[in-house]
Scaffold this motif. Structure first.
Motif, PDB file in Angstrom:
ATOM      1  N   GLY A 113      -0.121  -2.228  -4.786  1.00  0.00           N
ATOM      2  CA  GLY A 113       1.036  -3.115  -4.675  1.00  0.00           C
ATOM      3  C   GLY A 113       0.644  -4.534  -4.291  1.00  0.00           C
ATOM      4  O   GLY A 113       1.283  -5.492  -4.722  1.00  0.00           O
ATOM      5  N   HIS A 114      -0.419  -4.672  -3.482  1.00  0.00           N
ATOM      6  CA  HIS A 114      -0.826  -6.020  -3.080  1.00  0.00           C
ATOM      7  C   HIS A 114      -1.324  -6.806  -4.290  1.00  0.00           C
ATOM      8  O   HIS A 114      -1.042  -7.993  -4.436  1.00  0.00           O
ATOM      9  N   GLU A 116      -0.406  -6.265  -7.339  1.00  0.00           N
ATOM     10  CA  GLU A 116       0.741  -6.549  -8.207  1.00  0.00           C
ATOM     11  C   GLU A 116       1.560  -7.706  -7.666  1.00  0.00           C
ATOM     12  O   GLU A 116       2.009  -8.574  -8.425  1.00  0.00           O
ATOM     13  N   ARG A 218       1.445  -2.070   6.821  1.00  0.00           N
ATOM     14  CA  ARG A 218       2.109  -1.279   5.796  1.00  0.00           C
ATOM     15  C   ARG A 218       2.168  -2.104   4.522  1.00  0.00           C
ATOM     16  O   ARG A 218       1.939  -3.289   4.510  1.00  0.00           O
ATOM     17  N   GLY A 219       2.466  -1.436   3.488  1.00  0.00           N
ATOM     18  CA  GLY A 219       2.544  -2.191   2.251  1.00  0.00           C
ATOM     19  C   GLY A 219       1.850  -1.416   1.160  1.00  0.00           C
ATOM     20  O   GLY A 219       1.067  -0.517   1.408  1.00  0.00           O
ATOM     21  N   GLY A 220       2.161  -1.753  -0.042  1.00  0.00           N
ATOM     22  CA  GLY A 220       1.587  -1.053  -1.177  1.00  0.00           C
ATOM     23  C   GLY A 220       2.504   0.080  -1.545  1.00  0.00           C
ATOM     24  O   GLY A 220       2.998   0.796  -0.676  1.00  0.00           O
ATOM     25  N   ASP A 221       2.712   0.257  -2.824  1.00  0.00           N
ATOM     26  CA  ASP A 221       3.575   1.330  -3.269  1.00  0.00           C
ATOM     27  C   ASP A 221       2.840   2.638  -3.121  1.00  0.00           C
ATOM     28  O   ASP A 221       1.812   2.847  -3.737  1.00  0.00           O
TER      29      ASP A 221
ATOM     30  N   LEU B  71       3.875  -6.501 -15.590  1.00  0.00           N
ATOM     31  CA  LEU B  71       2.945  -5.699 -14.801  1.00  0.00           C
ATOM     32  C   LEU B  71       2.593  -4.454 -15.600  1.00  0.00           C
ATOM     33  O   LEU B  71       1.580  -3.809 -15.370  1.00  0.00           O
ATOM     34  N   PHE B 104       9.429  -6.278  -4.186  1.00  0.00           N
ATOM     35  CA  PHE B 104       9.100  -4.859  -4.314  1.00  0.00           C
ATOM     36  C   PHE B 104       9.746  -4.033  -3.203  1.00  0.00           C
ATOM     37  O   PHE B 104       9.999  -4.526  -2.107  1.00  0.00           O
ATOM     38  N   SER B 106       8.306  -1.877  -1.380  1.00  0.00           N
ATOM     39  CA  SER B 106       7.447  -1.777  -0.194  1.00  0.00           C
ATOM     40  C   SER B 106       6.896  -3.129   0.241  1.00  0.00           C
ATOM     41  O   SER B 106       5.830  -3.207   0.838  1.00  0.00           O
ATOM     42  N   ASN B 108       4.950  -5.361   0.037  1.00  0.00           N
ATOM     43  CA  ASN B 108       3.655  -5.821  -0.461  1.00  0.00           C
ATOM     44  C   ASN B 108       3.277  -7.203   0.041  1.00  0.00           C
ATOM     45  O   ASN B 108       2.694  -7.986  -0.695  1.00  0.00           O
ATOM     46  N   PHE B 110       0.846  -9.712   1.938  1.00  0.00           N
ATOM     47  CA  PHE B 110      -0.601  -9.677   2.088  1.00  0.00           C
ATOM     48  C   PHE B 110      -0.903  -9.564   3.580  1.00  0.00           C
ATOM     49  O   PHE B 110      -0.621 -10.494   4.343  1.00  0.00           O
TER      50      PHE B 110
END
Ligand SMILES: Nc1ncnc2c1ncn2[C@@H]1O[C@H](COP(=O)(O)OP(=O)(O)O)[C@@H](O)[C@H]1O
Ligand SMILES: [Mg+2]
Lengths: 237, 263
Positions: A113-114, A116, A218-221, B71, B104, B106, B108, B110
């Motif tokens: 996800g990062h 993307e 946290r983060g990223g699908d 994407l 998104f 979640s 995302n 950085f």
């Protein structure tokens, strides 16, 4: 003790050569290995394949065989290098494969996800790597890269087989003259151990310095399938 | 999945003028292997229009958003942004991609960058704005999403709702022509959902073109101009929110609504 006092210039030469072989081999391996890792996550299939083939070859040839091939095989094809540089070349080719794999797995720890999100704000392949993926991956790569350094250091002892006057070669020569094998190889062992511990210590310092203290971010699908995979799709049809 | 939420203020008769099509999806099909995730999708999103994209999980909503932002590549059809077809790859694509921002589920963000750097990264590295200018803009945007005091915080120090608002600011920083939201509140605790929806509503009222995948039926009904309902890789029905929610035309939409509005 007498031996050390008598032969210390030779021993120092050996230690110096060990350090030179290791540093040169490692630095070149970092450069080559990083380039290979970029190829392995690139959107261009032939580059990915070439890097994969490289890694499989050089990770699986014993370093000793590689050194002998370089030292005694290259002259057959008309390329004559001093044995010292044959040693550097062998260490570089071999360690680069490990550097590549470590960087690649570091990249894969960063959630897709990062990458993307980075692409969605208009960053290209190299921008995504440079500003988003690698800064995050770097922290997880420090320890594995220290291990590669230690591997390079230990591996440099095999250059004795192609008569490079590094620590192990010097130790063998002194042993022939003095027949004090146990003592001499203990000394050599202490040299390698000290250098390894020094590298490990430096690695911990670097790791502490780059620690952002947010590995739990946290983060990223979903689970970290790895940014590498997603980067591959960056420009693919 | 709640209809209980009422918008902060009752919706005024919209003063905004919906314009020409900005995002055009024509006959788009997307396969993952043999599996069709999108079949022959046609969809126009007009300037300043706010479109809700709803449907059951797995119906292809995310895939559609991801295709619009390239994407994912599409298997067939064409997508144009402001009249320009999206190329397969390359620099041109990279440039066009930032015309459409994406938010998104979640967040995302950085994680190694502070909020302000998350927001200013794109303007600095893609638009090549000077650092000071990019940061001043970033602070303005963080103010706009109510987070001026969090500019120096790392994402881990922020709540989910705050992270998502930073993510919205990050997308806005590229001055996109349109924004795509893929379930922006689905990962949030209920008590912070509204702070994100409020920001989105404000964007909608100020004329941002938006495609919003959402399960927040209140938002779809009261803030969006149009509802698009997808099922099994197709657009099954679309229309005015009031019309769609009170008198859906298709059996599939009726079934879907009765499931999600059951309680
Ligand atoms: N990368 C992928 N590879 C294979 N199948 C995928 C991939 N992404 C999505 N799909 C499939 O496509 C379908 C639609 O997915 P998605 O667009 O995520 O649905 P939604 O967002 O409406 O829940 C699902 O059946 C999903 O399993
Ligand atoms: Mg989805």
């Amino acid at each position: 003790m007498q031996i050390i006092l008598e032969y210390w210039p030779l021993l120092l030469t050996g230690i110096g050569t060990t350090i030179a072989l290791t540093l040169l081999g490692y630095v070149f391996a970092l450069v080559l290995g990083t380039a290979l890792a970029v190829c392995r996550v690139s959107p261009i299939p032939p580059l990915r394949a070439a890097a994969t083939v490289y890694v499989e070859i050089f990770r699986n040839i014993p370093l000793l065989s590689l050194l002998i091939l370089i030292a005694f095989g290259l002259p057959d094809v008309g390329l004559v290098l001093p044995y010292f540089w044959c040693g550097v070349l062998g260490l570089t080719l071999s360690s680069a494969a490990f550097v590549c794999e470590n960087i690649r797995s570091g990249i894969n720890t960063v959630p897709i996800g990062h990458a993307e999100a980075a692409r969605s704000i208009g960053l290209g392949f190299f921008g995504v790597l440079r500003f988003v993926i690698l800064p995050q991956a770097f922290r997880t790569m420090v320890q594995p890269l220290v291990n590669v350094f230690i591997g390079t250091l230990i591996g440099s002892s095999l250059c004795a087989a192609i008569t490079v006057t590094e620590t192990t070669y010097v130790t063998q020569q002194l042993n022939i003259r003095t027949a004090e094998a146990v003592f001499l190889f203990l000394v050599a062992g202490v040299v390698y151990l000290s250098l390894s511990l020094l590298a490990a210590w430096a690695g911990r310092r670097i790791e502490a310095a780059v620690a952002p203290g947010d590995r739990r971010a946290r983060g990223g699908d979903g689970p970290a399938r790895g940014a590498g995979l997603r980067l591959q799709g960056a420009g693919q049809a | 999945m709640n209809d209980a939420r009422e918008p902060a203020a009752p919706r005024q008769p919209s003063p905004k003028q919906i314009g020409e099509p900005l995002i055009s999806v024509r006959g788009v099909t997307k396969y993952f292997g043999d599996f069709a995730a999108l079949t022959d999708i046609d969809l126009d999103i007009r300037e300043r229009e706010v479109v809700a994209l709803i449907g059951a999980s797995g119906s292809g909503k995310s895939t559609l958003c991801r295709c619009i932002n390239r994407l994912e590549t599409i298997s067939d059809g064409e997508i144009t942004i402001d009249g320009e077809p999206l190329p397969e790859e390359g620099r041109e694509l990279t440039r066009l991609r930032s015309d459409v921002g994406m938010v998104f589920q979640s967040f995302n963000l950085f994680p190694h960058l502070k909020a302000i750097d998350n927001v200013s990264l794109g303007p600095r590295k893609v638009r090549r704005l000077p650092k000071a200018e990019a940061e001043a803009r970033a602070v303005e945007l963080l103010e706009r999403v109510g987070l001026a005091d969090k500019a120096q915080s790392l994402p881990t120090a922020l709540s989910g709702g705050q992270q998502q608002r930073v993510a919205i600011a990050r997308a806005l920083a590229m001055e996109p022509k349109a924004l795509l939201f893929d379930e922006p509140t689905s990962a949030l605790d209920p008590e912070v959902i509204n702070e994100v929806l409020d920001v989105m509503q404000e964007l909608a009222e100020r004329g941002m073109t938006m495609l919003v995948v959402t399960h927040e039926m209140g938002f779809a009904r009261h803030v969006c101009d149009r509802v698009v309902y997808m099922d099994q890789a197709e657009i099954v029905e679309q229309g005015e929110p009031e019309q769609f929610f009170t008198a859906p035309q298709t059996q599939r939409a009726r079934d879907f609504l009765s499931k999600i509005l059951a309680h």
